[in-house]
Design an enzyme around this catalytic site. Structure first.
Site, PDB file in Angstrom:
ATOM      1  N   LYS A  76      -2.420 -12.687  -1.753  1.00  0.00           N
ATOM      2  CA  LYS A  76      -2.347 -13.464  -0.511  1.00  0.00           C
ATOM      3  C   LYS A  76      -3.006 -14.833  -0.647  1.00  0.00           C
ATOM      4  O   LYS A  76      -3.716 -15.129  -1.605  1.00  0.00           O
ATOM      5  CB  LYS A  76      -2.941 -12.657   0.640  1.00  0.00           C
ATOM      6  CG  LYS A  76      -2.008 -11.555   1.104  1.00  0.00           C
ATOM      7  CD  LYS A  76      -2.363 -11.035   2.475  1.00  0.00           C
ATOM      8  CE  LYS A  76      -1.234 -10.161   3.033  1.00  0.00           C
ATOM      9  NZ  LYS A  76      -1.589  -9.589   4.338  1.00  0.00           N
ATOM     10  N   ARG A 105      -2.138  -1.758   0.305  1.00  0.00           N
ATOM     11  CA  ARG A 105      -0.749  -2.203   0.236  1.00  0.00           C
ATOM     12  C   ARG A 105      -0.647  -3.278  -0.845  1.00  0.00           C
ATOM     13  O   ARG A 105      -1.247  -4.354  -0.719  1.00  0.00           O
ATOM     14  CB  ARG A 105      -0.310  -2.743   1.591  1.00  0.00           C
ATOM     15  CG  ARG A 105       1.148  -3.176   1.670  1.00  0.00           C
ATOM     16  CD  ARG A 105       1.492  -3.643   3.079  1.00  0.00           C
ATOM     17  NE  ARG A 105       2.887  -4.039   3.171  1.00  0.00           N
ATOM     18  CZ  ARG A 105       3.339  -5.271   2.900  1.00  0.00           C
ATOM     19  NH1 ARG A 105       2.492  -6.223   2.520  1.00  0.00           N
ATOM     20  NH2 ARG A 105       4.634  -5.543   3.011  1.00  0.00           N
TER      21      ARG A 105
END
Length: 286
Positions: free
Chosen positions: A221, A255
């Site tokens: 991210k 995740r």
């Protein structure tokens, strides 16, 4: 913790592998948009140790419009194919839409991963009706498929996260979702700048202390990229470092894009915490 038809021990740390049925995902650039390629990805991540796959038909970032019918077409039949091929696998679907939730639950999904924090309030009713898990996220009020812009909180960001996810969890329980099937997620980067996300991460134990199982979605991210000044394809080391910290603080579900590497990190942390024995112990014993 119970996710659909599957139950897990209280100290289990689970890997949720990302499978994008989108042509424009930020990380894999549509590598698993084709159904056969996506199925090969599922087979691989199961072999690598993933307990959950998270199937998404709409990328989180802004982009081309994907209506309900198109999202269902991308994910529902694929869920049924994965369910037939891997009956022991937990199938999660990344969607905020109740209509999509209905379709994928009928096809065999075990979890509805609402990355947009209850944007469709009917999603909890779908989860209750099908007796599946639901993931309750914090997005700071952001609309689906929008990027954060000059984000700020009038109070402590962790307080804001806790109020949002705990409120969502209680709404889910009031709708009839089983308590053991509710998971909370601070939603790294969603509705947050990098400073917010880092603060939430270092205080993740405050979420764990609520008693709800915590999911973290850290993989590659922007907060990792901005912290280390790395492009998307060079963020694995930072992701794994954050994974180790999150595991030590008690997060339960991860995740990720890189399953094998994540599984090793989680196993190592579990062993350091005294929750898992080493795979073998020869050194100094002979």
């Amino acid at each position: 913790m119970r996710l659909g038809r599957h139950t897990f021990a209280d100290d289990a740390m689970l890997v949720m592998a990302i499978v994008n049925r989108t042509p424009d995902s930020f990380y894999d650039k549509g590598a698993t948009f084709a159904e056969d390629t996506a199925m090969a990805r599922v087979d691989l991540v199961v072999e690598q140790g993933a307990e959950i796959v998270d199937i998404g038909g709409v990328k989180a970032a802004p982009g081309g419009d994907v209506d309900v019918a198109e999202e269902i077409d991308r994910v529902s039949g694929f869920v049924a194919r994965v369910r037939a091929a891997h009956p022991q696998l937990v199938i999660s679907v990344d969607t905020w839409r109740a209509e999509v939730g209905e379709s994928v639950c009928a096809a065999g999904a075990d979890v509805l991963n609402d990355a947009w924090g209850g944007a469709d309030p009917a999603l909890v009713d779908v989860a209750a009706r099908h007796d599946v898990g639901i993931i309750c996220t914090h997005t700071g009020g952001a609309e689906p498929r929008t990027r954060p812009f000059r984000t700020g909180f009038e109070r402590d960001v962790v307080e804001d996260v806790l109020d949002a996810v705990l409120g969502y969890a209680e709404r889910a329980r009031a709708a009839g979702v089983a308590a053991e099937s509710i998971v909370i997620d601070p939603a790294h980067d969603f509705g947050k700048n990098t400073h917010h996300t880092l603060e939430v991460t270092r205080r993740l134990d405050e979420m764990v202390d609520t008693g709800w199982p915590v999911l973290v979605s850290l993989s590659n991210k922007d907060f990792v990229g901005e912290t280390l000044d790395r492009p998307v394809d060079q963020r694995l080391v930072g992701t794994l470092a954050t994974t180790a910290v999150s595991a030590w603080l008690g997060a339960r579900i991860y995740r990720v894009h890189e399953v094998a590497e994540t599984r090793q990190v989680l196993d190592m942390v579990a062993t350091l915490r005294g929750e898992r024995p080493p795979a073998r112990t020869m050194r100094g014993l002979a």
